[in-house]
Design a protein around this motif. Structure first.
Motif, short mmCIF file in Angstrom:
data_model
loop_
_atom_site.label_atom_id
_atom_site.label_comp_id
_atom_site.label_asym_id
_atom_site.label_seq_id
_atom_site.Cartn_x
_atom_site.Cartn_y
_atom_site.Cartn_z
N THR A 1 -0.69 -6.69 -11.52
CA THR A 1 0.23 -5.67 -11.02
C THR A 1 1.56 -5.76 -11.77
O THR A 1 2.10 -4.76 -12.25
CB THR A 1 0.49 -5.88 -9.51
OG1 THR A 1 -0.74 -6.06 -8.85
CG2 THR A 1 1.22 -4.71 -8.91
N LEU A 2 2.05 -7.00 -11.90
CA LEU A 2 3.32 -7.22 -12.60
C LEU A 2 3.20 -6.81 -14.07
O LEU A 2 4.12 -6.19 -14.63
CB LEU A 2 3.67 -8.70 -12.47
CG LEU A 2 5.12 -9.10 -12.71
CD1 LEU A 2 6.05 -8.31 -11.81
CD2 LEU A 2 5.29 -10.60 -12.43
N LEU B 1 5.68 -2.49 -4.73
CA LEU B 1 4.29 -2.81 -5.07
C LEU B 1 4.15 -4.28 -5.43
O LEU B 1 3.31 -5.00 -4.88
CB LEU B 1 3.86 -1.94 -6.24
CG LEU B 1 2.45 -2.10 -6.79
CD1 LEU B 1 1.46 -1.38 -5.89
CD2 LEU B 1 2.34 -1.56 -8.20
N VAL B 2 5.00 -4.73 -6.36
CA VAL B 2 4.89 -6.11 -6.84
C VAL B 2 5.24 -7.10 -5.73
O VAL B 2 4.48 -8.02 -5.42
CB VAL B 2 5.79 -6.33 -8.07
CG1 VAL B 2 5.84 -7.79 -8.44
CG2 VAL B 2 5.28 -5.51 -9.25
N HIS C 1 0.83 -1.21 0.00
CA HIS C 1 0.00 0.00 0.00
C HIS C 1 0.86 1.26 0.00
O HIS C 1 0.59 2.22 -0.71
CB HIS C 1 -0.92 0.00 1.22
CG HIS C 1 -2.11 -0.90 1.06
ND1 HIS C 1 -2.09 -2.21 1.43
CD2 HIS C 1 -3.33 -0.68 0.54
CE1 HIS C 1 -3.26 -2.77 1.17
NE2 HIS C 1 -4.04 -1.85 0.61
N PHE D 1 2.53 -7.03 -2.78
CA PHE D 1 1.26 -7.71 -3.02
C PHE D 1 1.45 -9.20 -3.29
O PHE D 1 0.61 -10.02 -2.94
CB PHE D 1 0.47 -7.03 -4.13
CG PHE D 1 -0.15 -5.73 -3.66
CD1 PHE D 1 -0.69 -5.65 -2.39
CD2 PHE D 1 -0.19 -4.61 -4.48
CE1 PHE D 1 -1.27 -4.46 -1.94
CE2 PHE D 1 -0.75 -3.43 -4.04
CZ PHE D 1 -1.28 -3.36 -2.77
N MET D 2 2.58 -9.57 -3.92
CA MET D 2 2.83 -11.00 -4.15
C MET D 2 2.94 -11.71 -2.81
O MET D 2 2.30 -12.73 -2.57
CB MET D 2 4.11 -11.19 -4.95
CG MET D 2 3.96 -10.81 -6.40
SD MET D 2 4.57 -12.13 -7.47
CE MET D 2 3.82 -11.69 -9.01
N VAL E 1 3.33 -3.01 -14.25
CA VAL E 1 4.67 -2.51 -13.93
C VAL E 1 5.64 -2.81 -15.08
O VAL E 1 6.41 -1.94 -15.50
CB VAL E 1 5.17 -3.12 -12.60
CG1 VAL E 1 6.66 -2.90 -12.43
CG2 VAL E 1 4.41 -2.52 -11.43
N PHE F 1 -4.51 -10.85 -9.31
CA PHE F 1 -4.19 -9.46 -9.00
C PHE F 1 -2.68 -9.18 -8.99
O PHE F 1 -2.23 -8.23 -9.64
CB PHE F 1 -4.85 -9.06 -7.67
CG PHE F 1 -4.72 -7.61 -7.34
CD1 PHE F 1 -5.47 -6.66 -8.01
CD2 PHE F 1 -3.84 -7.19 -6.36
CE1 PHE F 1 -5.36 -5.32 -7.70
CE2 PHE F 1 -3.71 -5.85 -6.04
CZ PHE F 1 -4.48 -4.91 -6.71
N PRO F 2 -1.88 -9.99 -8.28
CA PRO F 2 -0.43 -9.72 -8.33
C PRO F 2 0.13 -9.83 -9.75
O PRO F 2 1.04 -9.08 -10.12
CB PRO F 2 0.17 -10.80 -7.43
CG PRO F 2 -0.93 -11.22 -6.54
CD PRO F 2 -2.18 -11.08 -7.35
N CYS G 1 7.57 0.56 -7.60
CA CYS G 1 7.01 -0.57 -8.35
C CYS G 1 7.50 -1.89 -7.78
O CYS G 1 6.74 -2.86 -7.67
CB CYS G 1 7.40 -0.47 -9.83
SG CYS G 1 6.47 0.79 -10.70
N ILE H 1 2.33 2.72 -3.26
CA ILE H 1 1.53 3.60 -4.12
C ILE H 1 1.90 5.05 -3.84
O ILE H 1 2.04 5.86 -4.77
CB ILE H 1 0.03 3.34 -3.86
CG1 ILE H 1 -0.30 1.91 -4.32
CG2 ILE H 1 -0.84 4.36 -4.58
CD1 ILE H 1 -1.64 1.40 -3.84
#
Lengths: 492, 296
Positions: free
Chosen positions: B212-213, A430-431, A210, A434-435, B216, B208-209, A427, A213
């Motif tokens: 996202t990838l 972010l990746v 989060h 969330f992964m 990006v 979702f991930p 980024c 972002i």
């Protein structure tokens, strides 16, 4: 944001009073301000509000994909804007004016998107901050003693009785939990309270995801404040030009080549062979292609477009060369559709336009010719116009103009964006965030172990979380393992 | 190799069609069994999911076999195409549509193995079949890559991650649709709403991930090829909208008043956005115009 509610609603953690519901008894001035701030904080940390903001942002994004957007530069120029609106009017009819008033044709620069984006950023920051203390507490000082009713009402729960003494049962249980990579915390107040969790750092990945972002938005802001971009940087073959805003840096185009596939005629490659010099010293040389930009420090040069150029030489009456260079024919004339380009002669109040032929049917410029149009640099008033043959020096207004040959120019996109590294860092966060948050399971279970009058013990386990087949399966298998570890391998 | 790819594509399309027929019969048999069970005829029920009639299980088994066959044929088609073109099979609408269908079949069979809910196939397979049929209508010729696409690593990874995401989103769509057409107590012997809710969630947790990838990596590529990591290109924006909608779904699932129907509705909206993102380059214009369809 999304992921605390589950434990807050169902979990046995300390009950937290939402900030917005705090009693506001004080009537003093500061009290009013405090309560307003509390209410704002409550709104920003509300997941429902965040959810609505996300959907609002998505809705404006959808507007931006479905409606034609004004090209950059048009929006700020009233004349171009009116022309553009007239162009799209047949498509949108009477709605054109309304959509324009609503800023829907420039939605990505609109006050709507900016407001929702700013609120979304604020909400993300507030939610992230709001979660940090609780997440930290849960990780370092988990709530171990949860009370007996929890073991009856939790979505997953199991009660077992054993013949063996509590100490033995606890040792076996701890071993099983350790083997399954759970951390175990116990408290003993006569009854042994057990808390165990696996991947306790996982919620931090959600927080990082989060927070990323905000990092990305910060990077974008840095880029727009301190970066620059010239997407119309044109350079004819052999020409050298200073790089905007970078003192002492200049770029020379050795050659440009566009090649095509023989069978289909589709483009196969665009290559600009360029040399970058700083104060006369060569600092970089590269063939710039569409997927291979030249990067020097934090300035980058990208292959963007290309076109024809005309090499023109201008000499004065004494024969001294005033100008000799390729002129990019990057524009199109309004009348006739000729390719045109412009340059100015140093120390002369003259702007020169070079007009290329459109072909054999062109009434004013024949193939093998260019037209030279002279204008006064200061007033813009036309002076004279004349078509000249290739290779033939022609004197116009006291200066000699020669159209030497045709050549090419390259269009580069020159950009400096100091925010980019921040964006890439965001980024990555972010990746990965969330992964990890969505792929790595975070598990918590509670147990209580008491001795029974007969010298045996009773052991209960319970876990929180929505009923879910993975969660159920893991809980069942864990409990089965513990049962087996305590009673020994099942006798068959 | 190009020819082999086309044969495998045709075989895959045909077996997808036959598998779909199998799933239709499976569902009909299941509904009939559910009705008989309601009328008091004793039935065997397999834990969660469809009530099994006498023949339901074996019809379902054959339908799945055909589906696995189509999955293998389409995988083979993509492999042959990759060998023939020398790059990942993602460079135009023909290749991308087959890859999308492959993603759906992969996601579906992953979920079928895990949850044993064949009724989802009844909704997922038509989407895959529609994409294959669409692929059959667009030019299949192998064209060399235009300069902007000449980045083998990014082309392969950027689009491969999109395929995983889109495939998962299709399963979430199927689960949400089945969720919404029945009351909380269940109907027609369909999978229970709680199971469908879990399947939808699991699909988004995977998708979702990966989306996202995709976004990006798209930004990374844009920064290399176009000189800026974000330019509000229509396809870029549509993928952001999709990402936001599924992000909203993940939040909705834990917000009171949004669980259940509204969350499921977001999955339908999200799938609409996915399709818009996918087909968008046909009518948006913008920088992603690599469809390989002349004049579009």
């Amino acid at each position: 944001m999304a992921h605390t509610t589950r434990t807050q609603n169902l979990g046995p953690g300390p009950i937290r009073v939402p900030a917005g519901d705090l009693p506001t008894t004080s009537t003093s001035r500061t009290g009013t301000v405090d309560s307003a701030l509390d209410r704002l904080w409550g709104l920003l940390t509300s997941m429902k509000f965040g959810l609505l903001l996300i959907l609002a942002f998505a809705a404006f994004g959808l507007v931006g994909t479905l409606l034609i957007q004004m090209p950059a530069g048009v929006a700020d120029d009233p004349q171009a804007r009116a022309g553009w609106l007239a162009e799209v009017r047949p498509k949108y009819g009477g709605w054109t004016g309304i959509l324009d008033q609503l800023q829907f044709f420039t939605i990505f620069q609109s006050v709507w998107l900016r407001a929702v984006g700013a609120l979304l950023a604020a909400s993300t920051i507030a939610c992230t901050m709001h979660r940090i203390p609780g997440t930290w507490r849960t990780m370092t000082k988990p709530h171990v003693n949860v009370g007996p009713t929890f073991f009856e009402h939790a979505p997953q729960h199991e009660a077992m009785t054993f013949q063996r003494a509590p100490a033995d049962v606890l040792a076996a249980t701890e071993q099983v939990l350790k083997r399954r990579h759970y951390r175990t915390v116990t408290e003993d107040d006569g009854t042994v309270r057990i808390y165990a969790d696996r991947n306790r750092w996982q919620p931090w990945a959600g927080i990082a995801g989060h927070f990323s972002i905000v990092v990305i938005l910060a990077g974008a802001m840095v880029g727009s404040l301190w970066g620059f971009r010239d997407s119309q940087f044109m350079l004819a073959e052999g020409a050298t030009s200073a790089v905007p805003t970078e003192a002492g840096l200049s770029i020379t185009l050795n050659s440009f080549k566009d090649t095509y596939y023989p069978d289909t005629g589709a483009p196969s490659d665009y290559v600009s062979d360029v040399v970058l010099t700083r104060d006369g010293r060569t600092v970089a040389q590269q063939q710039v292609r569409v997927n291979e930009p030249l990067r020097y420090g934090d300035v980058s040069f990208y292959q963007a477009f290309f076109g024809p150029a005309a090499v023109v030489t201008v000499k004065d009456a004494a024969g001294a060369t005033l100008f000799s260079q390729g002129v990019p024919l990057a524009w199109t004339s309004n009348n006739g559709g000729n390719k045109v380009g412009t340059f100015s002669i140093p120390r002369q109040n003259i702007a020169v336009w070079v007009v290329a032929t459109t072909g054999p049917d062109d009434p004013s410029v024949k193939p093998g010719q260019v037209a030279i149009e002279l204008y006064a640099s200061d007033t813009g008033n036309p002076i004279v116009q004349k078509s000249i043959d290739q290779g033939t020096p022609t004197t116009i207004e006291g200066l000699t103009y020669t159209f030497d040959r045709e050549s090419k120019y390259t269009g580069l996109n020159v950009a400096k964006d100091p925010g980019t590294p921040i964006v890439w860092f965001g980024c990555l966060l972010l990746v990965l965030g969330f992964m990890v948050r969505l792929f790595v399971p975070y598990r918590r279970i509670w147990g209580q172990l008491a001795s029974r009058p007969d010298g045996g013990s009773s052991l209960s386990f319970a876990a929180v979380g929505r009923r879910d087949s993975d969660l159920d399966a893991e809980f069942t298998s864990l409990v089965t393992d513990i049962r087996q570890a305590v009673t020994g391998p099942a006798r068959s | 190799m190009g020819k082999l790819a086309e044969y495998a594509f045709v075989a895959g399309t045909l077996s997808t069609f036959l598998a779909l027929v199998g799933y239709v019969f499976y569902a009909l048999s299941g509904v009939r069994a559910a009705r008989m069970a309601a009328a008091g005829v004793p039935m065997t029920t397999a834990g969660i999911g469809f009530t099994s009639g006498p023949r339901t299980a074996s019809i379902g088994h054959y339908a799945s076999l055909l589906g696995w066959l189509s999955l293998s044929a389409i995988a083979a088609s993509l492999v042959f195409r990759t060998i023939a073109t020398g790059h990942g099979p993602f460079s135009n609408m023909y290749e991308f549509s087959i890859a999308f269908a492959f993603g759906i079949l992969c996601a579906y069979y992953w979920f079928e193995r895990k949850y044993r809910q064949r009724v989802l196939g009844l909704l997922a397979l038509p989407v895959a079949l529609a994409l294959l049929a669409y692929a059959a209508t667009v030019p299949a010729s192998i064209e060399p890559l235009v300069p902007a696409l000449q980045n083998n690593m990014l082309l392969t990874v950027h689009v491969a991650t999109a395929i995983v995401a889109y495939g998962s989103f299709t399963i979430a769509f199927a689960a949400a649709l089945l969720y919404l057409i029945q009351p909380a107590t269940g109907r027609w012997g369909l999978p229970r709403p709680a199971v469908l809710d879990e399947i939808g969630y699991r699909a988004i947790v995977i998708g979702f991930p990966f989306l996202t990838l995709t976004v990006v990596l798209g930004a990374v590529w844009a920064d290399t090829a176009w000189g800026t990591y974000w330019s509000w290109d229509p396809k870029e924006t549509a993928s952001l909208v999709t990402w936001l909608i599924y992000g909203a779904y993940l939040h909705a699932r834990v917000v009171r008043g949004w669980r259940g129907n509204k969350a499921a509705l977001l999955l339908l909206v999200g799938f609409g956005a996915t399709l818009l993102t996918y087909f968008g380059n046909l009518f948006f214009g913008g920088l992603h115009s690599y469809s390989g369809l002349a004049g579009v």
